[in-house]
Design an enzyme around this catalytic site. Sequence first.
Site, short mmCIF file in Angstrom:
data_model
loop_
_atom_site.label_atom_id
_atom_site.label_comp_id
_atom_site.label_asym_id
_atom_site.label_seq_id
_atom_site.Cartn_x
_atom_site.Cartn_y
_atom_site.Cartn_z
N GLU A 116 0.83 -1.21 0.00
CA GLU A 116 0.00 0.00 0.00
C GLU A 116 0.86 1.26 0.00
O GLU A 116 0.56 2.24 -0.68
CB GLU A 116 -0.93 -0.01 1.22
CG GLU A 116 -1.85 1.19 1.32
CD GLU A 116 -2.68 1.17 2.59
OE1 GLU A 116 -2.74 2.19 3.28
OE2 GLU A 116 -3.28 0.11 2.88
N CYS A 134 -8.67 2.70 8.06
CA CYS A 134 -9.94 2.06 7.71
C CYS A 134 -10.80 1.89 8.96
O CYS A 134 -10.35 1.30 9.95
CB CYS A 134 -9.66 0.70 7.06
SG CYS A 134 -11.13 -0.31 6.84
N SER A 169 -0.07 -10.10 6.99
CA SER A 169 -1.16 -9.14 7.11
C SER A 169 -0.88 -8.12 8.22
O SER A 169 -0.76 -8.47 9.39
CB SER A 169 -2.48 -9.87 7.41
OG SER A 169 -3.48 -8.97 7.81
N SER A 170 -0.80 -6.84 7.83
CA SER A 170 -0.52 -5.79 8.81
C SER A 170 -1.64 -5.64 9.83
O SER A 170 -1.39 -5.48 11.02
CB SER A 170 -0.33 -4.44 8.09
OG SER A 170 0.85 -4.44 7.34
#
Length: 275
Positions: free
Chosen positions: A121, A181, A209-210
């Site tokens: 990202e 988010c 996965s962060s």
Amino acid sequence: MKIVVAKNIGFCFGVERAIRTVEELLDEGKKVVTDGEIVHNKQVMEQLTKKGLKVSSEMTDGEVFVVRAHGIPKDRLEELKKIFPEVVDLTCPIVSQLFKTAQRYAKERKVIVFGKEDHPEMVALRGYAPAIVTKVPFKLEEKKVVFLSQTTSSLEEYKEFVAAMIRMNEFEEAVFLNTICPVTVNREREVEELSKICDLSIVVGGKHSSNTGKLFRIASKHSKTIWIESPDELPADVVKYGTVCVFSGTSTPNSLIENVVRKLKEMEGKRDGTI
């Protein structure tokens, strides 16, 4: 053993949309290509590749190129449109909004993003705006700045970073925007509260996965915590805990969580001699 499953589990809407679109394209018989993990979940990626998804950073042969949920740099997107007959952009809408925000503010001030520099990202974001991506506070000469965050970062950690930056520097104008988010924030808050009543917290999700890693760190503050990708990773001594809570990252399918709960019940049954 009491098993408590969090309310906020399973795919977020961005991940669900990306996976559903790829499956539909494959079901139509199209040759679908991408250059990395659509989402950070090993089981999901295995299922998609079995259905025909091709994953390679060098691949140019295919009918449809799908952009991952994390997004890709703007110039790369334009290149792909020249190579493939069809390019489907599956960038999460919230991530896309972050890119647009960074691009807009970069015209008038320095963009500082709280995040992991090598995360897909963040790599994509720097293709839209010149930004400093870091999780470590630092001294800066610029006087006008805007603070943004990777969409999956911890809100509390982000606030602490901004506070430290303001203490260390003499900014004339500092804009702080919450670009995290809301789905991940809700999970963060639930884990923060629920893990306090757990003897063991189980966080289910991909090791890359962060947002899953964030949940693991939060739960670890309040209870014994393990991070697993599949039911097979459950330790044999899990049955010794009174209350076991199950959480998941936003790239974790409900089916995987159900399998973890099923495995826990089987292990408890074997201990009690009911299976």
